[in-house]
Design an enzyme around this catalytic site. Sequence first.
Site, PDB file in Angstrom:
ATOM      1  N   ARG A 150       0.816  -1.219   0.000  1.00  0.00           N
ATOM      2  CA  ARG A 150       0.000   0.000   0.000  1.00  0.00           C
ATOM      3  C   ARG A 150       0.855   1.278   0.000  1.00  0.00           C
ATOM      4  NH1 ARG A 150      -4.948   0.149   0.473  1.00  0.00           N
ATOM      5  NH2 ARG A 150      -5.135  -1.880   1.476  1.00  0.00           N
ATOM      6  N   ASN A 167     -13.480  13.036   0.254  1.00  0.00           N
ATOM      7  CA  ASN A 167     -14.100  11.844  -0.322  1.00  0.00           C
ATOM      8  C   ASN A 167     -15.606  12.049  -0.395  1.00  0.00           C
ATOM      9  OD1 ASN A 167     -14.279   9.126  -1.266  1.00  0.00           O
ATOM     10  ND2 ASN A 167     -14.930   8.478   0.783  1.00  0.00           N
ATOM     11  N   HIS A 203     -19.092   9.791  -0.294  1.00  0.00           N
ATOM     12  CA  HIS A 203     -19.547   8.443   0.071  1.00  0.00           C
ATOM     13  C   HIS A 203     -21.068   8.385  -0.057  1.00  0.00           C
ATOM     14  CE1 HIS A 203     -19.354   4.540   2.013  1.00  0.00           C
ATOM     15  NE2 HIS A 203     -20.438   4.897   2.672  1.00  0.00           N
TER      16      HIS A 203
HETATM   17  C1  GRF Z   1     -20.129   6.911  -6.056  1.00  0.00           C
HETATM   18  O1  GRF Z   1     -21.359   6.409  -5.609  1.00  0.00           O
HETATM   19  C2  GRF Z   1     -19.303   7.391  -4.879  1.00  0.00           C
HETATM   20  O2  GRF Z   1     -20.066   7.943  -3.863  1.00  0.00           O
HETATM   21  C3  GRF Z   1     -18.650   6.124  -4.412  1.00  0.00           C
HETATM   22  O3  GRF Z   1     -18.348   5.417  -5.591  1.00  0.00           O
HETATM   23  C4  GRF Z   1     -19.241   5.818  -6.638  1.00  0.00           C
HETATM   24  C5  GRF Z   1     -18.392   6.307  -7.766  1.00  0.00           C
HETATM   25  O4  GRF Z   1     -19.136   6.673  -8.890  1.00  0.00           O
HETATM   26  N1  GRF Z   1     -17.527   6.408  -3.562  1.00  0.00           N
HETATM   27  P1  GRF Z   1     -18.438   7.490 -10.067  1.00  0.00           P
HETATM   28  O5  GRF Z   1     -17.213   6.683 -10.505  1.00  0.00           O
HETATM   29  O6  GRF Z   1     -18.057   8.836  -9.553  1.00  0.00           O
HETATM   30  O7  GRF Z   1     -19.456   7.552 -11.156  1.00  0.00           O
END
Ligand code: GRF
Length: 219
Positions: free
Chosen positions: A66, A108, A110
């Site tokens: 990582r 981020n 989520h």
């Molecule tokens: C989204 O639902 C985001 O919240 C999650 O992964 C998905 C990514 O979608 N972390 P995209 O690649 O931005 O279309």
Amino acid sequence: MKKRIGILLSGRGSNFEALADSVAAGRIPNAEIAIVISHREGAPGIDRARARGIDARVIPSKGLEREAYDRQVVAVLQEKNVDLVCLAGYLRLLSPYFVQAFRGRILNIHPSLLPAFPGLESQRQALEHGAKFAGCTVHFVDETLDAGPIILQSAVPIRDDDTVDSLSARILAEEHRIYSQAVRIVLEGRYRIDGRRVIILSDAPIPNNVAKNAAKNHV
Ligand code: GRF
């Protein structure tokens, strides 16, 4: 000087595109997307970035520890003078080395109302749990998974006839909206952190000339 955004993604990249659209439309002013990076060969988000003329690179992670991998990514972000790192569907945990290199400068998105349903398949988790509301969260990234201080959230109702797909689509529209808002707030420094709480300072950014006059007049 424009603030420089670096995007990390693993897949389709719709959140990246929403941010790129917001930058282009001035909803995130004085900013540019300096680099898009993926660990996955063939991530559609990389092609989407290249189609927009944005520097987009695949740095394969296979076989690397990582931190060894993150050192490569951090080196590229630093070489590109990135001010803010936005994870946009990035399916890798960041090492403490990465978090330390960009402390307080990693966001981020989520797809749940954190702290409910962290981890993968949050929309399915919410549906199967029988929650009546789902939503999305933009938060600062620290060493803990999906647990850094929350900047913005948006809630959406869960309907009786929802499927994972219909719910995900409703949440995604909100992701695209609040991620741009949060990036703008952070780039403009319009927040302060009080423990775990991110306090948004004002909704109305001060236009440049007003700010300059205020400084001149010691207001
Ligand atoms: C989204 O639902 C985001 O919240 C999650 O992964 C998905 C990514 O979608 N972390 P995209 O690649 O931005 O279309």
